[in-house]
Design a protein around this motif. Structure first.
Motif, PDB file in Angstrom:
ATOM      1  N   ASP A 211       0.849  -1.190   0.000  1.00 60.86           N
ATOM      2  CA  ASP A 211       0.000   0.000   0.000  1.00 60.86           C
ATOM      3  C   ASP A 211       0.884   1.239   0.000  1.00 60.86           C
ATOM      4  O   ASP A 211       1.622   1.495   0.950  1.00 60.86           O
ATOM      5  CB  ASP A 211      -0.892  -0.011   1.246  1.00 60.86           C
ATOM      6  CG  ASP A 211      -1.794   1.209   1.326  1.00 60.86           C
ATOM      7  OD1 ASP A 211      -1.765   2.034   0.387  1.00 60.86           O
ATOM      8  OD2 ASP A 211      -2.522   1.332   2.333  1.00 60.86           O
ATOM      9  N   ARG A 212       0.794   2.026  -1.045  1.00 63.13           N
ATOM     10  CA  ARG A 212       1.683   3.185  -1.184  1.00 63.13           C
ATOM     11  C   ARG A 212       1.332   4.335  -0.246  1.00 63.13           C
ATOM     12  O   ARG A 212       2.002   5.357  -0.230  1.00 63.13           O
ATOM     13  CB  ARG A 212       1.631   3.700  -2.635  1.00 63.13           C
ATOM     14  CG  ARG A 212       2.156   2.676  -3.642  1.00 63.13           C
ATOM     15  CD  ARG A 212       3.619   2.415  -3.450  1.00 63.13           C
ATOM     16  NE  ARG A 212       4.082   1.237  -4.182  1.00 63.13           N
ATOM     17  CZ  ARG A 212       5.305   0.772  -4.150  1.00 63.13           C
ATOM     18  NH1 ARG A 212       6.215   1.357  -3.389  1.00 63.13           N
ATOM     19  NH2 ARG A 212       5.651  -0.297  -4.838  1.00 63.13           N
ATOM     20  N   GLY A 213       0.305   4.149   0.560  1.00 63.74           N
ATOM     21  CA  GLY A 213      -0.091   5.266   1.421  1.00 63.74           C
ATOM     22  C   GLY A 213       0.577   5.281   2.779  1.00 63.74           C
ATOM     23  O   GLY A 213       0.432   6.235   3.521  1.00 63.74           O
ATOM     24  N   THR A 214       1.295   4.203   3.144  1.00 63.87           N
ATOM     25  CA  THR A 214       1.855   4.148   4.495  1.00 63.87           C
ATOM     26  C   THR A 214       3.280   3.630   4.489  1.00 63.87           C
ATOM     27  O   THR A 214       3.589   2.648   3.831  1.00 63.87           O
ATOM     28  CB  THR A 214       1.011   3.203   5.382  1.00 63.87           C
ATOM     29  OG1 THR A 214       0.999   1.910   4.790  1.00 63.87           O
ATOM     30  CG2 THR A 214      -0.426   3.701   5.510  1.00 63.87           C
ATOM     31  N   GLY A 215       4.147   4.296   5.261  1.00 64.47           N
ATOM     32  CA  GLY A 215       5.487   3.801   5.560  1.00 64.47           C
ATOM     33  C   GLY A 215       6.384   3.578   4.353  1.00 64.47           C
ATOM     34  O   GLY A 215       6.010   3.821   3.214  1.00 64.47           O
ATOM     35  N   PRO A 216       7.620   3.094   4.606  1.00 71.10           N
ATOM     36  CA  PRO A 216       8.558   2.791   3.529  1.00 71.10           C
ATOM     37  C   PRO A 216       8.096   1.540   2.784  1.00 71.10           C
ATOM     38  O   PRO A 216       7.887   0.495   3.388  1.00 71.10           O
ATOM     39  CB  PRO A 216       9.874   2.547   4.277  1.00 71.10           C
ATOM     40  CG  PRO A 216       9.453   2.084   5.633  1.00 71.10           C
ATOM     41  CD  PRO A 216       8.184   2.817   5.936  1.00 71.10           C
ATOM     42  N   GLN A 217       7.918   1.655   1.482  1.00 72.20           N
ATOM     43  CA  GLN A 217       7.339   0.553   0.731  1.00 72.20           C
ATOM     44  C   GLN A 217       8.406  -0.338   0.109  1.00 72.20           C
ATOM     45  O   GLN A 217       9.245   0.128  -0.657  1.00 72.20           O
ATOM     46  CB  GLN A 217       6.430   1.104  -0.378  1.00 72.20           C
ATOM     47  CG  GLN A 217       5.346   2.043   0.119  1.00 72.20           C
ATOM     48  CD  GLN A 217       4.490   1.396   1.186  1.00 72.20           C
ATOM     49  OE1 GLN A 217       4.105   0.247   1.061  1.00 72.20           O
ATOM     50  NE2 GLN A 217       4.192   2.136   2.242  1.00 72.20           N
ATOM     51  N   PRO A 218       8.369  -1.644   0.391  1.00 68.14           N
ATOM     52  CA  PRO A 218       9.305  -2.565  -0.242  1.00 68.14           C
ATOM     53  C   PRO A 218       8.820  -2.908  -1.654  1.00 68.14           C
ATOM     54  O   PRO A 218       7.620  -2.890  -1.936  1.00 68.14           O
ATOM     55  CB  PRO A 218       9.249  -3.794   0.661  1.00 68.14           C
ATOM     56  CG  PRO A 218       7.843  -3.785   1.189  1.00 68.14           C
ATOM     57  CD  PRO A 218       7.488  -2.333   1.360  1.00 68.14           C
ATOM     58  N   SER A 219       9.753  -3.244  -2.515  1.00 69.09           N
ATOM     59  CA  SER A 219       9.381  -3.792  -3.810  1.00 69.09           C
ATOM     60  C   SER A 219       9.047  -5.265  -3.618  1.00 69.09           C
ATOM     61  O   SER A 219       9.308  -5.847  -2.561  1.00 69.09           O
ATOM     62  CB  SER A 219      10.529  -3.641  -4.805  1.00 69.09           C
ATOM     63  OG  SER A 219      11.633  -4.434  -4.394  1.00 69.09           O
TER      64      SER A 219
END
Length: 276
Positions: A211-219
């Motif tokens: 979810d791109r809306g929260t925290g550092p996003q992993p691939s």
């Protein structure tokens, strides 16, 4: 999310998942301390798929026997008198508390429960509970003596680990020692009890982790690598812990929890870490 963060958190997950020191608490602390961000509850849940896969492989024969006996016992009354049939039901029933409470408090688990003051407090408080269980628990009963009550008690203890800092294995081992199980039995049952809940949580959390809306996003690649690392290290940790608890007390984990808990409190008070 950087590759360094994904790899470090995968290592932390593998090292801490089965020890009674709280993997979710450690992921929260390490994320904030070294990467100035919270990887999130979903990242934790998905990497736990790796460590639970390690449990499936390590206990493959036991799990296969329990499942076979359980299904047979549904239609064959004599099978219901066996230890494996009862133990399988204890796992099923013991899973219900964490499943129900996890759904009811899903939003709080992913937000307010990740406050570092709460994490540090739980590390300290449950260290004291673990020490008390080690000191005063009779530790005479083995798996042959387990009852439905034991399964329910340890199930509710596992549910406490929805709060980072408590520790799923720490809660169940503490409860097991408190009700008279020996360390090896409490730890082994703790591993089996975690399988349904952790796999369900991890699978349902896969969409949320991206979810791109929260925290550092992993691939996707970073998530896969972190989970594989957690699996490899987790597998080795299972063998080490079972060997350790069979021969030693759990006080080493008590002192470690107190050190980390009070250390985090000190860093929070000094402003080095932020609680949210």
């Amino acid at each position: 999310m950087s590759w360094l963060q994904a790899i470090v958190l995968g290592i932390v997950q593998g090292l801490t998942e089965f020890l009674p020191i709280s993997s979710s608490g450690h992921l929260r602390i390490v994320s904030q301390l070294f990467f100035d961000s919270d990887a999130g509850a979903s990242f934790t849940a998905v990497t736990q798929l790796g460590t639970e896969l390690a449990v499936l492989i390590y206990f493959a024969k036991d799990i296969g026997r329990l499942l076979t006996t359980w299904f047979r016992g549904l239609v064959d009354p004599p099978t219901r008198q066996t230890l494996d049939y009862r133990l399988a039901w204890y796992v099923v029933i013991g899973t219900l508390p964490i499943g129900i409470l996890g759904l009811l408090f899903k939003d709080e688990i992913r937000s307010s429960a990740r406050n570092l003051w709460l994490v540090a407090t739980m590390l300290v408080v449950f260290a004291l509970f673990l020490a008390a269980a080690e000191r005063f628990g009779p530790q005479r009963r083995t798996v042959e003596h387990m009852t439905l009550r034991d399964g329910v008690v340890m199930g509710f203890a596992q549910a406490m680990a929805l709060i980072p800092g408590v520790s799923r294995s720490g809660g169940t081992i503490t409860a097991g020692l408190a009700i008279g199980l020996d360390r090896y039995t409490a730890a082994r049952y703790s591993f089996l009890l975690a399988i349904p809940a952790v796999f369900a949580s991890g699978i349902f959390s896969v969409p949320d982790v991206f979810d791109r809306g929260t925290g550092p996003q992993p691939s996707v690649a970073q998530m896969v690598v972190a989970t594989v690392i957690a699996f490899a290290i987790g597998y080795a940790t299972i063998a080490w812990l079972l060997n350790w608890v069979a021969k030693h007390s759990v006080y080493i984990f008590v002192w470690y929890r107190l050190l980390i808990g009070f250390g985090v409190m000190g860093l929070l008070s000094a402003g080095v870490l932020t609680a949210t």
